[in-house]
Write a protein that holds these residues in place. Sequence first.
Motif, PDB file in Angstrom:
ATOM      1  N   ALA A 181       0.832  -1.200   0.000  1.00 58.15           N
ATOM      2  CA  ALA A 181       0.000   0.000   0.000  1.00 58.15           C
ATOM      3  C   ALA A 181       0.868   1.252   0.000  1.00 58.15           C
ATOM      4  N   ALA A 182       1.949   1.239   0.781  1.00 60.55           N
ATOM      5  CA  ALA A 182       2.847   2.395   0.812  1.00 60.55           C
ATOM      6  C   ALA A 182       3.471   2.630  -0.553  1.00 60.55           C
ATOM      7  N   ALA A 183       3.946   1.569  -1.187  1.00 61.40           N
ATOM      8  CA  ALA A 183       4.581   1.704  -2.498  1.00 61.40           C
ATOM      9  C   ALA A 183       3.589   2.188  -3.548  1.00 61.40           C
ATOM     10  N   ARG A 184       2.357   1.725  -3.458  1.00 63.68           N
ATOM     11  CA  ARG A 184       1.338   2.143  -4.429  1.00 63.68           C
ATOM     12  C   ARG A 184       1.091   3.643  -4.357  1.00 63.68           C
ATOM     13  N   HIS A 185       1.170   4.185  -3.159  1.00 61.14           N
ATOM     14  CA  HIS A 185       0.967   5.625  -2.978  1.00 61.14           C
ATOM     15  C   HIS A 185       2.289   6.398  -3.032  1.00 61.14           C
ATOM     16  N   ARG A 186       3.360   5.712  -3.389  1.00 63.53           N
ATOM     17  CA  ARG A 186       4.695   6.321  -3.474  1.00 63.53           C
ATOM     18  C   ARG A 186       5.111   6.948  -2.143  1.00 63.53           C
ATOM     19  N   LEU A 187       4.811   6.254  -1.069  1.00 61.77           N
ATOM     20  CA  LEU A 187       5.147   6.717   0.273  1.00 61.77           C
ATOM     21  C   LEU A 187       6.335   5.916   0.802  1.00 61.77           C
ATOM     22  N   PRO A 188       7.488   6.533   1.016  1.00 62.12           N
ATOM     23  CA  PRO A 188       8.571   5.820   1.699  1.00 62.12           C
ATOM     24  C   PRO A 188       8.125   5.388   3.093  1.00 62.12           C
ATOM     25  N   VAL A 189       8.788   4.373   3.626  1.00 63.53           N
ATOM     26  CA  VAL A 189       8.501   3.887   4.978  1.00 63.53           C
ATOM     27  C   VAL A 189       9.649   4.300   5.890  1.00 63.53           C
ATOM     28  N   VAL A 190       9.341   4.990   6.983  1.00 63.44           N
ATOM     29  CA  VAL A 190      10.370   5.358   7.954  1.00 63.44           C
ATOM     30  C   VAL A 190      10.246   4.464   9.170  1.00 63.44           C
ATOM     31  N   VAL A 191      11.377   3.907   9.603  1.00 62.29           N
ATOM     32  CA  VAL A 191      11.451   3.043  10.777  1.00 62.29           C
ATOM     33  C   VAL A 191      12.164   3.845  11.864  1.00 62.29           C
ATOM     34  N   HIS A 192      11.426   4.194  12.921  1.00 60.85           N
ATOM     35  CA  HIS A 192      11.957   5.096  13.953  1.00 60.85           C
ATOM     36  C   HIS A 192      11.703   4.495  15.325  1.00 60.85           C
ATOM     37  N   ALA A 193      12.680   4.578  16.216  1.00 62.92           N
ATOM     38  CA  ALA A 193      12.522   4.042  17.569  1.00 62.92           C
ATOM     39  C   ALA A 193      11.310   4.669  18.248  1.00 62.92           C
ATOM     40  N   ASP A 194      10.508   3.832  18.892  1.00 63.26           N
ATOM     41  CA  ASP A 194       9.264   4.308  19.482  1.00 63.26           C
ATOM     42  C   ASP A 194       8.954   3.547  20.761  1.00 63.26           C
ATOM     43  N   GLY A 195       9.981   3.014  21.399  1.00 60.00           N
ATOM     44  CA  GLY A 195       9.758   2.216  22.599  1.00 60.00           C
ATOM     45  C   GLY A 195      10.119   2.967  23.857  1.00 60.00           C
ATOM     46  N   GLY A 196      10.150   2.251  24.961  1.00 57.67           N
ATOM     47  CA  GLY A 196      10.551   2.832  26.225  1.00 57.67           C
ATOM     48  C   GLY A 196       9.423   3.361  27.063  1.00 57.67           C
ATOM     49  N   ALA A 197       8.245   3.595  26.436  1.00 49.50           N
ATOM     50  CA  ALA A 197       7.126   4.144  27.183  1.00 49.50           C
ATOM     51  C   ALA A 197       6.121   3.069  27.574  1.00 49.50           C
ATOM     52  N   THR A 198       6.437   1.825  27.294  1.00 49.28           N
ATOM     53  CA  THR A 198       5.489   0.742  27.551  1.00 49.28           C
ATOM     54  C   THR A 198       6.257  -0.548  27.751  1.00 49.28           C
ATOM     55  N   ALA A 199       5.552  -1.669  27.853  1.00 53.27           N
ATOM     56  CA  ALA A 199       6.223  -2.947  28.032  1.00 53.27           C
ATOM     57  C   ALA A 199       7.119  -3.251  26.848  1.00 53.27           C
ATOM     58  N   GLY A 200       6.562  -3.106  25.638  1.00 52.44           N
ATOM     59  CA  GLY A 200       7.359  -3.274  24.428  1.00 52.44           C
ATOM     60  C   GLY A 200       7.958  -4.660  24.312  1.00 52.44           C
ATOM     61  N   PHE A 201       8.958  -4.766  23.447  1.00 50.59           N
ATOM     62  CA  PHE A 201       9.681  -6.011  23.255  1.00 50.59           C
ATOM     63  C   PHE A 201      11.093  -5.857  23.801  1.00 50.59           C
ATOM     64  N   LYS A 202      11.769  -6.950  24.020  1.00 55.35           N
ATOM     65  CA  LYS A 202      13.152  -6.884  24.485  1.00 55.35           C
ATOM     66  C   LYS A 202      13.962  -6.065  23.485  1.00 55.35           C
ATOM     67  N   PRO A 203      14.702  -5.057  23.953  1.00 55.22           N
ATOM     68  CA  PRO A 203      15.425  -4.189  23.028  1.00 55.22           C
ATOM     69  C   PRO A 203      16.678  -4.813  22.424  1.00 55.22           C
ATOM     70  N   THR A 204      17.109  -5.959  22.944  1.00 55.62           N
ATOM     71  CA  THR A 204      18.222  -6.681  22.326  1.00 55.62           C
ATOM     72  C   THR A 204      17.833  -8.153  22.239  1.00 55.62           C
ATOM     73  N   ILE A 205      18.510  -8.897  21.362  1.00 59.38           N
ATOM     74  CA  ILE A 205      18.182 -10.313  21.213  1.00 59.38           C
ATOM     75  C   ILE A 205      18.598 -11.119  22.436  1.00 59.38           C
ATOM     76  N   ALA A 206      19.431 -10.512  23.309  1.00 58.21           N
ATOM     77  CA  ALA A 206      19.870 -11.206  24.513  1.00 58.21           C
ATOM     78  C   ALA A 206      19.056 -10.819  25.735  1.00 58.21           C
ATOM     79  N   GLY A 207      18.086  -9.909  25.571  1.00 58.34           N
ATOM     80  CA  GLY A 207      17.264  -9.526  26.704  1.00 58.34           C
ATOM     81  C   GLY A 207      17.321  -8.038  26.995  1.00 58.34           C
ATOM     82  N   TYR A 208      17.118  -7.696  28.265  1.00 57.33           N
ATOM     83  CA  TYR A 208      17.023  -6.297  28.676  1.00 57.33           C
ATOM     84  C   TYR A 208      18.347  -5.800  29.250  1.00 57.33           C
ATOM     85  N   PRO A 209      18.915  -4.726  28.692  1.00 56.18           N
ATOM     86  CA  PRO A 209      20.072  -4.091  29.337  1.00 56.18           C
ATOM     87  C   PRO A 209      19.657  -3.447  30.662  1.00 56.18           C
TER      88      PRO A 209
END
Length: 372
Positions: A181-209
């Motif tokens: 859908a993004a490509a059809r509308h010629r919209l680039p996708v931005v991947v931006h950090a958005d964690g830390g304010a909730t449970a979220g996922f482990k920030p590293t593959i080895a767990g939580y720093p």
Amino acid sequence: MTENALVIDTCITPFWRTELEPHSWMPEPWASKRHLPGILRQMYSAPTGIAPYGEYRDAARPADDAAALPGSSIEKVVAKLDADGARLGVLVPLTRGPQPDQDMSTVLCAATNDWLAQTWLGDEAAAGRFLGTIRVNPGDPTAAVAEIERWGDDPRFVQVGVPLEAQRPYGQRNYFPIWEAAARHRLPVVVHADGGATAGFKPTIAGYPHKHIDYASQESVSGLYHLASFILEGTLERLPDLRVVFGDGVHDLLMPFIWRMDADFAISRHEVPWVPKETVEYLDRFRFRTSRLEGPEEANPAWLRLSRAAELLVYGSNYPHWTSGSPNELPLGLEGEARERVLWRNAADLIRPRLERVGRTELVPAAAGADS
């Protein structure tokens, strides 16, 4: 102010005025009967800065409201653009990180888009200086596609935004309808950090720093997993118009990672017959925001050349985060045409297909990509 004739700031993070404001943009029962996690980072917050907002620049708050959140003042963000000599600023609002409740994430993304369109993108004081990001919940692909379609013809939005934090790498097939859908509308996708304010996922593959410095130095590694997935799952081959921007680092780790993938590619390509080229040949489909946390502290021509900085980087202040910078803080050694490309040409080339689709080509010079 920068000496360049044009600057495009690809990453400004606008905030709601208060923690509770999102509720006024939500339907029931979300408006009054559901509680959102706080917008300020609870996990791994930066220990520097002016209290109580160590994660953000205190000066970004509205002058008439000391209790308002940093980054909630349109006037101060416009002043930041002026100080940097920036003609345009791309707004990347946050959505409080991945939520265990997918419905909550979806409703918050929709409310964020409504708020952005009716406030920042419609404010007379901004005088058309802002472009927007359509926030979507990648954990709910059907709703994410619907949100892209809802805003896909709005000329004020120039990209789709998703969190860096995710349950699966973004090239995997469950996400494909979103990127299509993004490509059809010629919209680039931005991947931006958005964690830390909730449970979220482990920030590293080895767990939580345990500490902020431990977290901050590893945060952008997650971007490499998504980048590899976009390439190796064949997403980029299937969607030739898709472009991906990493809004929180990754560039300084990029080339060693690509070299490693290409080293294994010869013996592994039978597993991915849908990927006809070596991974390094897909780098032109990605762009990376400049970051004060990345790159050598002194001018290093060899690093600039090997990292392909002039062609892959786009300037973004990341204002009002504590790491926010200015055009004068680009990687040392970027001069002349290379500096110009990073400050605006690369960004202009990235969003021009979108602007052409919605009839707003006046925002960037027609010759921006002539010698790219």
